[in-house]
Scaffold this motif. Structure first.
Motif, PDB file in Angstrom:
ATOM      1  N   SER A 123       0.727  -1.274  -0.120  1.00 24.32           N
ATOM      2  CA  SER A 123      -0.006  -0.049   0.092  1.00 24.32           C
ATOM      3  C   SER A 123       0.722   1.452   0.050  1.00 24.32           C
ATOM      4  CB  SER A 123      -1.013   0.129   1.185  1.00 24.32           C
ATOM      5  OG  SER A 123      -0.117   0.050   2.384  1.00 24.32           O
ATOM      6  N   MET A 124       2.135   1.164   0.067  1.00 24.20           N
ATOM      7  CA  MET A 124       3.058   2.152   0.054  1.00 24.20           C
ATOM      8  C   MET A 124       3.237   2.724  -1.391  1.00 24.20           C
ATOM      9  SD  MET A 124       6.103   1.127   2.693  1.00 24.20           S
ATOM     10  CE  MET A 124       5.677   0.606   4.505  1.00 24.20           C
ATOM     11  N   THR A 125       3.642   4.030  -1.504  1.00 23.15           N
ATOM     12  CA  THR A 125       4.119   4.693  -2.815  1.00 23.15           C
ATOM     13  C   THR A 125       5.454   3.724  -3.003  1.00 23.15           C
ATOM     14  OG1 THR A 125       5.654   6.289  -1.740  1.00 23.15           O
ATOM     15  CG2 THR A 125       3.334   6.670  -2.115  1.00 23.15           C
ATOM     16  N   ARG A 126       6.024   3.999  -4.214  1.00 25.34           N
ATOM     17  CA  ARG A 126       7.136   3.285  -4.662  1.00 25.34           C
ATOM     18  C   ARG A 126       8.441   3.855  -4.051  1.00 25.34           C
ATOM     19  NH1 ARG A 126       9.694  -0.468  -4.714  1.00 25.34           N
ATOM     20  NH2 ARG A 126      11.303  -0.883  -6.167  1.00 25.34           N
ATOM     21  N   SER A 127       8.546   4.912  -3.706  1.00 22.34           N
ATOM     22  CA  SER A 127       9.713   5.570  -2.815  1.00 22.34           C
ATOM     23  C   SER A 127       9.638   4.826  -1.507  1.00 22.34           C
ATOM     24  CB  SER A 127       9.735   7.081  -2.961  1.00 22.34           C
ATOM     25  OG  SER A 127       8.379   7.528  -2.365  1.00 22.34           O
ATOM     26  N   MET A 128       8.478   4.861  -1.099  1.00 26.38           N
ATOM     27  CA  MET A 128       8.328   4.498   0.380  1.00 26.38           C
ATOM     28  C   MET A 128       8.679   2.845   0.452  1.00 26.38           C
ATOM     29  SD  MET A 128       5.120   6.652   1.823  1.00 26.38           S
ATOM     30  CE  MET A 128       5.150   5.993   3.791  1.00 26.38           C
ATOM     31  N   GLN A 129       8.221   2.268  -0.668  1.00 28.01           N
ATOM     32  CA  GLN A 129       8.696   0.895  -0.697  1.00 28.01           C
ATOM     33  C   GLN A 129       9.899   0.734  -0.595  1.00 28.01           C
ATOM     34  OE1 GLN A 129       6.674  -0.501  -4.108  1.00 28.01           O
ATOM     35  NE2 GLN A 129       4.697  -1.081  -2.915  1.00 28.01           N
ATOM     36  N   ALA A 185      18.156   8.141   3.093  1.00 30.01           N
ATOM     37  CA  ALA A 185      17.551   8.874   2.023  1.00 30.01           C
ATOM     38  C   ALA A 185      18.397   8.564   0.689  1.00 30.01           C
ATOM     39  CB  ALA A 185      17.075  10.307   2.144  1.00 30.01           C
ATOM     40  N   GLU A 186      19.770   8.897   0.681  1.00 31.01           N
ATOM     41  CA  GLU A 186      20.729   8.792  -0.367  1.00 31.01           C
ATOM     42  C   GLU A 186      20.971   7.364  -0.696  1.00 31.01           C
ATOM     43  OE1 GLU A 186      24.273  10.621   1.152  1.00 31.01           O
ATOM     44  OE2 GLU A 186      23.626  12.627   0.777  1.00 31.01           O
ATOM     45  N   LEU A 187      20.857   6.468   0.328  1.00 32.52           N
ATOM     46  CA  LEU A 187      21.033   5.063  -0.359  1.00 32.52           C
ATOM     47  C   LEU A 187      19.897   4.229  -1.000  1.00 32.52           C
ATOM     48  CD1 LEU A 187      22.421   2.453   0.109  1.00 32.52           C
ATOM     49  CD2 LEU A 187      20.812   1.987   2.187  1.00 32.52           C
ATOM     50  N   THR A 188      18.751   5.166  -0.718  1.00 28.70           N
ATOM     51  CA  THR A 188      17.345   4.758  -1.384  1.00 28.70           C
ATOM     52  C   THR A 188      17.044   5.461  -2.484  1.00 28.70           C
ATOM     53  OG1 THR A 188      15.994   5.657   0.366  1.00 28.70           O
ATOM     54  CG2 THR A 188      16.541   3.411   0.614  1.00 28.70           C
ATOM     55  N   GLY A 189      17.558   6.504  -2.626  1.00 25.83           N
ATOM     56  CA  GLY A 189      17.269   7.341  -3.776  1.00 25.83           C
ATOM     57  C   GLY A 189      16.062   7.956  -3.593  1.00 25.83           C
ATOM     58  N   ALA A 221      12.135  13.296   4.022  1.00 27.29           N
ATOM     59  CA  ALA A 221      10.962  13.276   4.125  1.00 27.29           C
ATOM     60  C   ALA A 221      10.073  12.081   4.053  1.00 27.29           C
ATOM     61  CB  ALA A 221      10.093  14.294   3.457  1.00 27.29           C
ATOM     62  N   THR A 222      10.618  11.419   3.079  1.00 32.29           N
ATOM     63  CA  THR A 222       9.971   9.956   2.643  1.00 32.29           C
ATOM     64  C   THR A 222      10.363   9.279   3.635  1.00 32.29           C
ATOM     65  OG1 THR A 222      10.040  10.705   0.153  1.00 32.29           O
ATOM     66  CG2 THR A 222       9.860   8.173   0.887  1.00 32.29           C
ATOM     67  N   VAL A 223      11.824   9.026   4.092  1.00 33.46           N
ATOM     68  CA  VAL A 223      12.191   8.281   5.060  1.00 33.46           C
ATOM     69  C   VAL A 223      11.260   8.355   6.483  1.00 33.46           C
ATOM     70  CG1 VAL A 223      14.334   7.681   6.566  1.00 33.46           C
ATOM     71  CG2 VAL A 223      14.461   8.091   4.269  1.00 33.46           C
ATOM     72  N   VAL A 224      11.202   9.785   6.781  1.00 35.81           N
ATOM     73  CA  VAL A 224      10.340   9.895   8.144  1.00 35.81           C
ATOM     74  C   VAL A 224       9.101   9.295   7.935  1.00 35.81           C
ATOM     75  CG1 VAL A 224       9.458  11.691   9.602  1.00 35.81           C
ATOM     76  CG2 VAL A 224      11.802  11.879   8.609  1.00 35.81           C
ATOM     77  N   ARG A 225       8.403   9.623   6.730  1.00 35.62           N
ATOM     78  CA  ARG A 225       7.101   9.014   6.385  1.00 35.62           C
ATOM     79  C   ARG A 225       6.902   7.711   6.614  1.00 35.62           C
ATOM     80  NH1 ARG A 225       6.621  13.246   2.748  1.00 35.62           N
ATOM     81  NH2 ARG A 225       7.016  11.758   0.893  1.00 35.62           N
ATOM     82  N   THR A 226       7.832   6.916   6.043  1.00 35.46           N
ATOM     83  CA  THR A 226       7.884   5.468   5.970  1.00 35.46           C
ATOM     84  C   THR A 226       8.120   5.066   7.331  1.00 35.46           C
ATOM     85  OG1 THR A 226       9.108   5.603   4.007  1.00 35.46           O
ATOM     86  CG2 THR A 226       8.999   3.320   5.239  1.00 35.46           C
TER      87      THR A 226
END
Length: 306
Positions: free
Chosen positions: A31-37, A59-63, A67-72
């Protein structure tokens, strides 16, 4: 909160323990966005490495972005990235203690049968462990209470989930409860119309979006029955009409191991938990009913004399 407006307050729940983190990722990733996945997959695959990274580093490792890391992290149940890092460190320590799996669940078409047995046995164990770790015991307790007190229980499921529904129904019948498992979607709806407050309805759907299961649950919900969903997608459409949601594991599938296999295993664990909980709550009536059912069938298990 009214029954007409249903929301999931993830931030209000206690953060999952380290052992439950991998199960949480598997459950929520679809159910996550691709970036959160990408973030979720990274922390599940390499908890030790990610635990050593700052929010910027991950964040750099996952591209992705910070903010995406925190949301995840928050979606996974942690107040912030710092809490997620602590959980990752704990998970890494557990994995380094020698409990890492010796085999994987990737079954190849030319695998020897002994390897198939070993891989399936491990995967079944992982599915059960993931389900147990992610199962909300507060929701489970509420579902047990509702079913134990119900005047009547209707159960909806199709395909492999219908077999699990039948298992739940026969278990409840043997301890004296009135329970019916409906596999015909038309009969399920027409029976749901007869439900009211004091009754209960259980929907079993791994995807959380099976229309033939959601429709009778919606009718039962509208009629005032207490509704329960057993699903691998707690954010799926079925959750709109469920008073209580019991989440099952969403184990990774392969060509030779379709979804019906892992979902059935996790669903049966939830059904067994419900049954034992109900039997405990209704022990004074359940025990005699179960004994009577054994006695009624005893002659069928005895050697026949000529």
């Amino acid at each position: 909160m009214t029954r007409d407006v249903k929301e999931i307050f993830i931030g209000d729940a206690a953060p999952p323990v380290p052992a439950a983190l991998a199960a949480k990722v598997r459950t929520l990733a679809p159910s996550m966005t691709r970036s959160m996945q990408r973030v979720a997959e990274a922390v599940a695959q390499d908890p030790a490495g990610c635990a050593a990274l700052t929010v910027t580093g991950l964040a750099e490792l996952t591209g992705t972005s910070e903010a995406t890391v925190v949301r995840t992290a928050r979606l996974l149940g942690y107040p912030g990235y710092r809490d997620l890092r602590l959980a990752l460190a704990g998970l890494a320590a557990q994995q380094q203690s020698g409990r890492a799996p010796a085999v994987t669940a990737d079954i190849a078409v030319d695998d020897p049968i002994a390897d198939v047995v070993a891989k399936l046995a491990y995967d079944e164990q992982q599915t059960l462990a993931d389900t147990a770790a992610a199962l909300d015991t507060v929701q489970l307790g509420a579902a047990v209470t509702a079913l134990a007190q119900a005047r009547r229980v209707d159960i909806y499921g199709v395909g492999a989930s219908s077999l699990v529904g039948q298992d739940l129904a026969q278990k409840l019948l043997r301890i004296g409860l009135i329970a019916h498992a409906h596999t015909d979607p038309h009969l399920a709806v027409t029976n749901a119309v007869q439900l009211r407050s004091g009754d209960a309805a259980v929907a079993i759907t791994h995807s959380g979006s099976t229309g033939d299961v959601i429709e009778p649950l919606r009718v039962a919900f509208d009629r005032g029955a207490t509704t329960i969903a057993i699903t691998g997608r707690p954010d799926g459409p079925v959750s709109q009409y469920a008073d209580h949601i019991l989440t099952t594991s969403t184990a990774r599938e392969s060509e030779l191991r379709p979804a019906a296999m892992s979902s059935r295993t996790s669903q049966l664990l939830v059904v067994d938990c419900l049954f034992i909980g109900i039997a405990q709550r209704t022990y004074e009536t359940a025990a005699p009913a179960l004994a009577a059912s054994y006695e009624a069938l005893a002659h069928r298990h005895s050697p026949r004399t000529r």
